[in-house]
Enzyme design. Structure first.
Site, PDB file in Angstrom:
ATOM      1  N   GLY A  31      15.723  68.829 -11.352  1.00 33.98           N
ATOM      2  CA  GLY A  31      15.209  69.599 -12.475  1.00 33.98           C
ATOM      3  C   GLY A  31      15.991  69.385 -13.749  1.00 33.98           C
ATOM      4  O   GLY A  31      16.717  68.414 -13.900  1.00 33.98           O
ATOM      5  N   HIS A  37      14.013  61.177 -16.537  1.00 28.16           N
ATOM      6  CA  HIS A  37      13.172  61.611 -15.411  1.00 28.16           C
ATOM      7  C   HIS A  37      11.702  61.284 -15.687  1.00 28.16           C
ATOM      8  O   HIS A  37      10.983  60.794 -14.808  1.00 28.16           O
ATOM      9  CB  HIS A  37      13.282  63.137 -15.212  1.00 28.16           C
ATOM     10  CG  HIS A  37      14.620  63.603 -14.742  1.00 28.16           C
ATOM     11  ND1 HIS A  37      15.364  64.505 -15.456  1.00 28.16           N
ATOM     12  CD2 HIS A  37      15.336  63.315 -13.628  1.00 28.16           C
ATOM     13  CE1 HIS A  37      16.490  64.759 -14.803  1.00 28.16           C
ATOM     14  NE2 HIS A  37      16.500  64.046 -13.693  1.00 28.16           N
ATOM     15  N   GLN A 155      24.636  55.984  -5.832  1.00 29.32           N
ATOM     16  CA  GLN A 155      23.631  56.729  -5.068  1.00 29.32           C
ATOM     17  C   GLN A 155      22.438  55.840  -4.737  1.00 29.32           C
ATOM     18  O   GLN A 155      21.914  55.877  -3.617  1.00 29.32           O
ATOM     19  CB  GLN A 155      23.175  57.948  -5.869  1.00 29.32           C
ATOM     20  CG  GLN A 155      22.016  58.704  -5.246  1.00 29.32           C
ATOM     21  CD  GLN A 155      21.611  59.901  -6.075  1.00 29.32           C
ATOM     22  OE1 GLN A 155      22.234  60.951  -6.001  1.00 29.32           O
ATOM     23  NE2 GLN A 155      20.572  59.765  -6.878  1.00 29.32           N
ATOM     24  N   SER A 187      21.390  62.932 -18.923  1.00 27.77           N
ATOM     25  CA  SER A 187      21.757  63.668 -17.713  1.00 27.77           C
ATOM     26  C   SER A 187      21.432  65.136 -17.929  1.00 27.77           C
ATOM     27  O   SER A 187      21.542  65.649 -19.054  1.00 27.77           O
ATOM     28  CB  SER A 187      23.252  63.511 -17.431  1.00 27.77           C
ATOM     29  OG  SER A 187      23.679  64.411 -16.429  1.00 27.77           O
TER      30      SER A 187
END
Length: 282
Positions: A31, A37, A155, A187
């Site tokens: 979120g 995103h 990641q 971020s």
């Protein structure tokens, strides 16, 4: 736009829309959505018949309770941003109980040593939490393609390794880093910075690009010393680590070898806010 708060309803809905030849794209997030995103979502919408986005602040990947508590939670605003992008997005916004079913614990994973470098060294247990939630989400959504930003390059490599070792039928797609006007990597944690801190955080990417030039003519150790000296007298920014690593193994580099791909990784604290970034050195 379809919104689901429970996995049972989501799985049931996905069964009604999937066909033998259709593709499902998946963008897992915590979120506090930003343009990075949204770019992942745009790519998924372009490349797949259906796109699922998850919003879930995963407690098992935080080794700092204060960081978990202060992590921005902006679901209502996030929904508005997704609606503005496309009404075809399927949102999964579960509770901790829906994911962990009363047992909020990480599984243990072996990522062939990828988990022991950089973030893993400074955040014990972090990648067990990442592996646990990503594997669980993959099981729930059953995506064809899953999209991750390269800002979290370690990641990304770990998720690819998990897919390989657990024989999961998911194509993991790495996507370029999106940056703010001053080149600070986008971020969700940037929202916690003051305007002055956000502006001055341009030093992180500036130092990375300078280090890339130094690395062309100097040794890895000399490049590391250059970066450490750049932050040594900076009162606002505290360097946690700067590492030059082999892109495939993530092991620190001592000597440059021809035809190897190298990448620089950095983590910096601004007050108690931790920012990471990365750059290819090739």
């Amino acid at each position: 736009m379809h919104i689901f708060y429970g996995k049972v309803a989501l799985i049931a809905y996905l069964k009604t829309i999937k066909t033998t030849n259709s593709n499902v794209g998946f963008v897992p997030t915590m979120g506090a959505l930003h343009q990075g995103h949204l770019a992942l979502m745009q790519r998924s919408l372009k490349e797949n018949n259906d796109t699922v986005v998850s919003i879930f602040v995963n407690p098992t990947q935080f080794n700092n309770p204060e960081d978990l508590e202060k992590y921005p939670r902006t679901l209502e605003e996030d929904v508005k941003k997704m609606r503005g992008l496309s009404d075809k997005i399927i949102l999964y916004a579960p509770s901790v109980d829906d994911i962990y079913e009363g047992n909020t614990m990480s599984q243990s994973f072996d990522f062939d040593g990828l988990e022991n470098q950089m973030e893993g060294k400074f955040r014990p247990g972090h990648f067990n939490g990442v592996g646990t939630i990503v594997k669980r989400l993959f099981e729930i959504v059953s995506p064809t393609n899953a999209y991750f930003g390269e800002k979290d390059f370690q990641q990304l490599q770990i998720v690819k390794k998990m897919v390989e070792k657990h024989n999961l039928s998911v194509n993991v797609v790495g996507c370029p880093i999106f940056r703010e006007e001053n080149q600070l990597a986008m971020s969700s944690r940037n929202e916690r910075l003051t305007p002055a801190e956000r502006k001055e955080a341009a030093i992180i990417y500036k130092t990375l690009t300078e280090a890339k030039e130094v690395f062309k003519v100097k040794s890895p150790q000399e490049t590391i010393e250059f970066v450490e000296n750049s932050f040594r007298n900076n009162e606002r920014f505290e360097l946690e680590y700067f590492v030059i690593a082999d892109e495939s193994t993530l092991l620190p580099v001592e000597d440059k070898i021809k035809d190897k791909n190298y990448r620089a990784f950095i983590a910096v604290f601004v007050n108690s806010i931790r920012l990471i970034d990365t750059i290819s050195l090739n």
